[in-house]
Scaffold this active site. Structure first.
Site, PDB file in Angstrom:
ATOM      1  CB  THR A  41      14.730  -2.657  22.366  1.00 54.00           C
ATOM      2  OG1 THR A  41      15.106  -3.657  21.512  1.00 54.00           O
ATOM      3  CG2 THR A  41      15.498  -1.637  22.091  1.00 54.00           C
TER       4      THR A  41
ATOM      5  CG  HIS B  51      26.847 -12.796  33.361  1.00 51.61           C
ATOM      6  ND1 HIS B  51      25.535 -13.386  33.076  1.00 51.61           N
ATOM      7  CD2 HIS B  51      27.256 -13.801  34.375  1.00 51.61           C
ATOM      8  CE1 HIS B  51      25.207 -14.318  33.687  1.00 51.61           C
ATOM      9  NE2 HIS B  51      26.325 -14.611  34.484  1.00 51.61           N
TER      10      HIS B  51
ATOM     11  CE1 TYR C 116      42.449  -0.981  44.561  1.00 54.99           C
ATOM     12  CE2 TYR C 116      43.970  -3.186  44.260  1.00 54.99           C
ATOM     13  CZ  TYR C 116      43.578  -1.869  44.950  1.00 54.99           C
ATOM     14  OH  TYR C 116      44.714  -1.659  45.746  1.00 54.99           O
TER      15      TYR C 116
ATOM     16  NE  ARG D 228      26.483 -16.417  36.992  1.00 54.42           N
ATOM     17  CZ  ARG D 228      27.122 -17.425  36.464  1.00 54.42           C
ATOM     18  NH1 ARG D 228      27.218 -18.757  37.199  1.00 54.42           N
ATOM     19  NH2 ARG D 228      28.167 -17.473  35.377  1.00 54.42           N
TER      20      ARG D 228
END
Length: 302
Positions: free
Chosen positions: A89, A113, A121, A223
């Site tokens: 948190t 995610h 866009y 990632r």
């Protein structure tokens, strides 16, 4: 090129007009504000805004009125404690907003995610630029023979030339037909929201992506990992450099406990204790499957 001269001039103008503020300011983040960091052939990431810093994490953890504590070492120790014990948190009190230009197929991985705010866009209202991701020759690889999601050996010679030519020619042909369908030469033409369906997944899109630090760390853990697809990993690695300057204590703890650490199951811990006691443990006596044992061996360097 990632930025046009007009876009670069706009960024320079923004950086040339700093504003006074009473909010917490992170010098490392200020150095990155608005600056576009190139990624791939036409992409970039740039920090548009941020909220909080290392002291904001400590402030939230202690629910204090001012900054973290008078002792920098205490702040760093607290942040490492929070990271070590999965107290997430306080990290949510920091946020970052990024402007990202990326290929559509990377965006479709990224959007998995679902803990961020995203505004992309729109090709319903605007016409996409003729910009496509074309891999460098050393990024052209065959399908892995052992991993359905991975790459194998790099293509070479005539095969690499053949694949690159297909990628380039198909991209240009699709965009030519996209422009023809829009028909801005007096014909009625097709609506932009329909014409876009013919564009390939390697065309570039852009979005604003706002996320809190806890969920950003989760994104980076997956990632920026060596097993992630290269085209999204390079974006994650570029973001890592920005975050390391923005919240150095928090990023250091993340790098140590999440990126460089490992989580062991109860069975794995039991095997490790037995090994330390001098027992010769094998996969057959470990209670683990072959896959688990292989991963365990990778962690302990066996």
């Amino acid at each position: 090129m990632p930025l046009t001269p007009e876009q670069a001039a706009e960024i320079d103008a923004l950086r040339a007009t700093p504003q006074p503020t009473l909010r917490a300011v992170a010098p490392g983040a200020e150095a990155h504000l608005y600056t576009a960091h190139p990624v791939l052939d036409h992409g970039f990431i740039r920090m548009v805004d941020y909220m909080g810093d290392d002291s904001a994490i400590c402030q939230a953890a202690r629910v204090s009125y001012g900054k973290g504590t008078k002792s920098v070492s205490n702040d760093e120790g607290l942040i490492r404690y929070l990271m070590r014990h999965w107290h997430s948190t306080p990290f949510e009190m920091c946020e970052i907003k990024l402007h990202v230009k990326l290929p559509v197929f990377v965006a479709r991985q990224w959007i998995r995610h679902r803990t961020a705010n995203v505004n992309e866009y729109s090709a319903r209202y605007s016409i996409l630029d003729r910009e496509f991701y074309i891999p460098q020759p050393d990024a052209l690889a065959a399908q892995s023979t052992t991993n359905n999601q991975g790459r194998g050996a790099v293509l070479t010679g005539r095969e690499a030339e053949r694949v690159l030519e297909i990628l380039k020619s198909d991209s240009d042909r699709a965009y030519d037909h996209y422009e023809e369908m829009l028909s801005e030469d007096g014909q009625q033409g097709l609506a932009r929201e329909l014409a876009r369906m013919n564009l390939p997944a390697n065309i570039y899109t852009q979005w604003y992506w706002k996320v809190d630090l806890h969920n950003l760390f989760h994104f980076l853990r997956l990632r920026a990992d060596a097993h992630a697809q290269m085209e999204i990993r390079v974006y994650a690695e570029a973001i890592c450099k920005v975050v390391a300057d923005w919240v150095p204590f928090a990023y250091g703890a993340f790098e140590d406990y999440r990126m460089g650490g490992a989580t062991l199951s109860a069975k794995a811990l039991d095997c490790l204790r037995r090994m330390l006691a001098g027992e010769a443990v094998t996969q057959e006596t470990s209670g683990m499957s072959k896959g688990e044992w292989r991963e365990f061996e990778g962690v302990i360097g066996s």
